[in-house]
Design a protein around this motif. Structure first.
Motif, PDB file in Angstrom:
ATOM      1  N   THR A 150      21.098  47.341 -60.402  1.00 16.64           N
ATOM      2  CA  THR A 150      20.859  48.788 -60.425  1.00 16.64           C
ATOM      3  C   THR A 150      21.165  49.406 -59.073  1.00 16.64           C
ATOM      4  O   THR A 150      21.830  50.444 -58.978  1.00 16.64           O
ATOM      5  CB  THR A 150      19.402  49.090 -60.812  1.00 16.64           C
ATOM      6  OG1 THR A 150      19.142  48.581 -62.112  1.00 16.64           O
ATOM      7  CG2 THR A 150      19.123  50.582 -60.780  1.00 16.64           C
ATOM      8  N   ARG A 151      20.669  48.774 -58.019  1.00 16.69           N
ATOM      9  CA  ARG A 151      20.893  49.294 -56.664  1.00 16.69           C
ATOM     10  C   ARG A 151      22.383  49.339 -56.328  1.00 16.69           C
ATOM     11  O   ARG A 151      22.882  50.330 -55.777  1.00 16.69           O
ATOM     12  CB  ARG A 151      20.151  48.414 -55.661  1.00 16.69           C
ATOM     13  CG  ARG A 151      20.282  48.865 -54.205  1.00 16.69           C
ATOM     14  CD  ARG A 151      19.444  50.077 -53.896  1.00 16.69           C
ATOM     15  NE  ARG A 151      18.038  49.792 -54.088  1.00 16.69           N
ATOM     16  CZ  ARG A 151      17.253  49.201 -53.184  1.00 16.69           C
ATOM     17  NH1 ARG A 151      17.747  48.832 -52.000  1.00 16.69           N
ATOM     18  NH2 ARG A 151      15.972  49.003 -53.457  1.00 16.69           N
ATOM     19  N   ILE A 152      23.086  48.272 -56.671  1.00 15.44           N
ATOM     20  CA  ILE A 152      24.521  48.225 -56.387  1.00 15.44           C
ATOM     21  C   ILE A 152      25.267  49.250 -57.223  1.00 15.44           C
ATOM     22  O   ILE A 152      26.089  50.024 -56.716  1.00 15.44           O
ATOM     23  CB  ILE A 152      25.076  46.814 -56.675  1.00 15.44           C
ATOM     24  CG1 ILE A 152      24.474  45.772 -55.717  1.00 15.44           C
ATOM     25  CG2 ILE A 152      26.605  46.809 -56.575  1.00 15.44           C
ATOM     26  CD1 ILE A 152      24.936  45.862 -54.303  1.00 15.44           C
ATOM     27  N   PHE A 199      15.028  40.884 -53.221  1.00 15.04           N
ATOM     28  CA  PHE A 199      16.428  41.187 -52.931  1.00 15.04           C
ATOM     29  C   PHE A 199      16.545  42.218 -51.823  1.00 15.04           C
ATOM     30  O   PHE A 199      15.577  42.894 -51.462  1.00 15.04           O
ATOM     31  CB  PHE A 199      17.150  41.686 -54.190  1.00 15.04           C
ATOM     32  CG  PHE A 199      16.720  43.046 -54.657  1.00 15.04           C
ATOM     33  CD1 PHE A 199      17.346  44.201 -54.198  1.00 15.04           C
ATOM     34  CD2 PHE A 199      15.674  43.189 -55.563  1.00 15.04           C
ATOM     35  CE1 PHE A 199      16.960  45.458 -54.626  1.00 15.04           C
ATOM     36  CE2 PHE A 199      15.269  44.443 -55.996  1.00 15.04           C
ATOM     37  CZ  PHE A 199      15.914  45.571 -55.528  1.00 15.04           C
ATOM     38  N   PHE A 200      17.762  42.328 -51.321  1.00 11.81           N
ATOM     39  CA  PHE A 200      18.107  43.307 -50.283  1.00 11.81           C
ATOM     40  C   PHE A 200      19.501  43.814 -50.616  1.00 11.81           C
ATOM     41  O   PHE A 200      20.383  43.037 -50.983  1.00 11.81           O
ATOM     42  CB  PHE A 200      18.104  42.633 -48.909  1.00 11.81           C
ATOM     43  CG  PHE A 200      18.575  43.515 -47.777  1.00 11.81           C
ATOM     44  CD1 PHE A 200      17.688  44.311 -47.073  1.00 11.81           C
ATOM     45  CD2 PHE A 200      19.917  43.527 -47.399  1.00 11.81           C
ATOM     46  CE1 PHE A 200      18.113  45.108 -46.027  1.00 11.81           C
ATOM     47  CE2 PHE A 200      20.354  44.324 -46.357  1.00 11.81           C
ATOM     48  CZ  PHE A 200      19.447  45.109 -45.659  1.00 11.81           C
ATOM     49  N   SER A 201      19.701  45.109 -50.503  1.00 10.06           N
ATOM     50  CA  SER A 201      21.031  45.667 -50.751  1.00 10.06           C
ATOM     51  C   SER A 201      21.203  46.957 -49.977  1.00 10.06           C
ATOM     52  O   SER A 201      20.328  47.824 -50.011  1.00 10.06           O
ATOM     53  CB  SER A 201      21.239  45.935 -52.241  1.00 10.06           C
ATOM     54  OG  SER A 201      22.494  46.545 -52.463  1.00 10.06           O
ATOM     55  N   VAL A 202      22.332  47.062 -49.279  1.00 13.12           N
ATOM     56  CA  VAL A 202      22.657  48.283 -48.530  1.00 13.12           C
ATOM     57  C   VAL A 202      24.155  48.521 -48.630  1.00 13.12           C
ATOM     58  O   VAL A 202      24.954  47.577 -48.562  1.00 13.12           O
ATOM     59  CB  VAL A 202      22.247  48.171 -47.044  1.00 13.12           C
ATOM     60  CG1 VAL A 202      22.756  49.384 -46.257  1.00 13.12           C
ATOM     61  CG2 VAL A 202      20.739  48.056 -46.900  1.00 13.12           C
ATOM     62  N   LYS A 203      24.516  49.782 -48.786  1.00 13.40           N
ATOM     63  CA  LYS A 203      25.920  50.187 -48.723  1.00 13.40           C
ATOM     64  C   LYS A 203      26.091  51.139 -47.560  1.00 13.40           C
ATOM     65  O   LYS A 203      25.312  52.078 -47.405  1.00 13.40           O
ATOM     66  CB  LYS A 203      26.346  50.872 -50.028  1.00 13.40           C
ATOM     67  CG  LYS A 203      27.761  51.452 -49.981  1.00 13.40           C
ATOM     68  CD  LYS A 203      28.184  52.006 -51.328  1.00 13.40           C
ATOM     69  CE  LYS A 203      28.445  50.869 -52.283  1.00 13.40           C
ATOM     70  NZ  LYS A 203      29.132  51.330 -53.522  1.00 13.40           N
ATOM     71  N   ALA A 212      24.693  42.457 -50.441  1.00 13.62           N
ATOM     72  CA  ALA A 212      23.652  42.173 -51.427  1.00 13.62           C
ATOM     73  C   ALA A 212      23.094  40.791 -51.135  1.00 13.62           C
ATOM     74  O   ALA A 212      23.846  39.884 -50.758  1.00 13.62           O
ATOM     75  CB  ALA A 212      24.225  42.221 -52.843  1.00 13.62           C
ATOM     76  N   ALA A 213      21.789  40.629 -51.298  1.00 15.16           N
ATOM     77  CA  ALA A 213      21.164  39.336 -51.027  1.00 15.16           C
ATOM     78  C   ALA A 213      20.002  39.104 -51.984  1.00 15.16           C
ATOM     79  O   ALA A 213      19.302  40.048 -52.361  1.00 15.16           O
ATOM     80  CB  ALA A 213      20.679  39.261 -49.580  1.00 15.16           C
ATOM     81  N   LEU A 214      19.821  37.851 -52.370  1.00 15.25           N
ATOM     82  CA  LEU A 214      18.670  37.397 -53.146  1.00 15.25           C
ATOM     83  C   LEU A 214      18.005  36.257 -52.396  1.00 15.25           C
ATOM     84  O   LEU A 214      18.685  35.480 -51.709  1.00 15.25           O
ATOM     85  CB  LEU A 214      19.108  36.865 -54.515  1.00 15.25           C
ATOM     86  CG  LEU A 214      19.425  37.832 -55.649  1.00 15.25           C
ATOM     87  CD1 LEU A 214      19.887  37.035 -56.871  1.00 15.25           C
ATOM     88  CD2 LEU A 214      18.229  38.690 -56.012  1.00 15.25           C
TER      89      LEU A 214
END
Length: 277
Positions: free
Chosen positions: A94-96, A178-182, A197-199
Motif C-alpha cells: 500500500t505504501r509503495i 516494514f520501512f518505506s520511503v520515496k 522498501a524494507a521488511l
C-alpha cells in the motif's frame, strides 16, 4: 490518440487469452498484453512503443482476484493501484503503490502493468521480492507457480507466450515490521529519485531499492552488510553501499553521486526504524 493502428481483443478466459497471444505472435503482430493501458498510451505518444495488436485481460476473473485464502493473500495482475491502496491488505505494498504517479493515474495503472513495465522503476515489485512471493503464470504449456525471486532479474523474465495472472504472499510477511520511503528531487508526483522498501523477518532486514539503478532489485550482499550486528551503523551502511549493483543512474532526475547521498541517508533512517523492531 496513438500514432498507429492496432487490433483490439478482450478475451473472457485465460485459455482464450493464451490462444490469442500464440496466434498473434505467429502472425508476427507483436501483441501487447494490456491491463490498464497507461504505459502503451504514454510511450506510444512519443514513439517509444508500438504494437499491431492489444490483448486486454481486464475481463478475465482470475486476473482481478483480491482475497485471502489460508495463509496467503492473492492479488490479481489487473488490480489497479488505487484498488490495492484502498483495500490496504498488504501495508508495505500500500505504501509503495500510493507513491506511484498521482491518484488519477493510479486508477488506471495496474499491479501487473507496473511490475512488467518498460519504464524501469517498477517499484511495486519490491514488497513481493522481500516477501518471497510466488507468481502464477500462464502460457502455451499451461499454468505454473514460481518464486518471484527466481524469475525476476531486473524485470520479470517470462517465457514466450506467458503472462502474469496473480501473486501470492504469505501472511507472515504481510504482518512483518516494514520501512518505506520515496524521495523525489522535483514535484510531489514526479519520477522518483530513490524508492526504498524494507521488511524485518526473524531479526533480519530485507531491502529492495528502485530508482538507483536502471532496474529495481533486492540484493543479498547489501542485506548481509546491513545485518552485520557486530558493526556500527556507519560500517554497515558503507558496507552495503560498497556492494550495490551497477550501474548507478546519472540522469536529469539526479546524478549518481546525489543518488548515493540520498540512499546513504535513507539506509541510516531504515536502520534507526527497524533496529528497534
Amino acid at each position: 490518440m496513438l500514432p498507429f493502428d492496432f487490433d483490439y481483443y478482450r478475451p473472457d478466459t485465460l485459455q482464450e487469452a493464451v490462444g490469442l497471444l500464440q496466434y498473434l505472435e505467429q502472425e508476427g503482430k507483436r501483441p501487447f498484453i494490456f491491463s490498464g493501458g497507461t504505459e502503451l498510451i504514454t510511450l506510444g505518444r512519443i514513439d517509444l512503443a508500438t504494437t499491431e495488436a492489444v490483448i486486454d485481460i481486464k475481463n478475465i476473473a482470475d486476473c482481478g482476484v483480491m482475497q485471502g485464502s489460508g495463509d496467503h493473500l492473492f492479488l490479481g495482475s489487473t488490480l489497479s493501484l488505487t484498488t490495492i491502496e484502498e483495500a490496504n491488505l498488504f501495508p508495505l505494498l500500500t505504501r509503495i503503490a500510493s507513491g506511484v504517479a498521482d491518484h488519477t493515474a493510479r486508477r488506471k495503472i495496474t499491479l501487473g502493468g507496473n511490475i512488467c513495465a518498460r519504464i524501469f522503476y517498477r517499484e511495486t515489485v519490491l514488497p513481493f521480492l522481500l516477501a518471497d512471493s510466488q507468481v502464477l503464470l500462464i502460457g502455451p504449456n499451461g499454468k505454473k507457480i514460481v518464486l518471484i525471486n527466481e524469475i525476476f532479474n531486473g524485470e520479470l523474465v517470462l517465457e514466450p507466450g506467458e503472462f502474469l495472472i496473480q501473486i501470492a504472499t504469505e501472511n507472515r510477511f504481510i504482518r512483518a515490521p516494514f520501512f518505506s520511503v520515496k524521495r523525489r528531487q522535483q514535484w510531489d508526483t514526479g519520477y522518483p529519485l530513490i524508492t526504498i522498501a524494507a521488511l524485518k523477518m526473524d531479526q533480519q532486514i530485507r531491502v529492495g531499492i528502485s530508482g538507483l539503478c536502471p532496474f529495481p532489485f533486492r540484493s543479498r550482499e547489501v542485506e548481509s552488510a546491513l545485518n552485520n550486528q557486530g558493526q556500527s551503523k556507519e560500517v554497515r551502511v558503507e558496507g552495503a553501499l560498497a556492494v550495490l549493483p551497477q550501474p548507478i543512474l546519472d540522469d536529469v532526475e539526479g546524478s549518481s553521486e546525489y543518488r548515493l547521498f540520498v540512499l546513504r541517508n535513507l539506509l541510516f533512517d531504515m536502520l534507526a526504524a527497524l533496529d528497534r523492531g
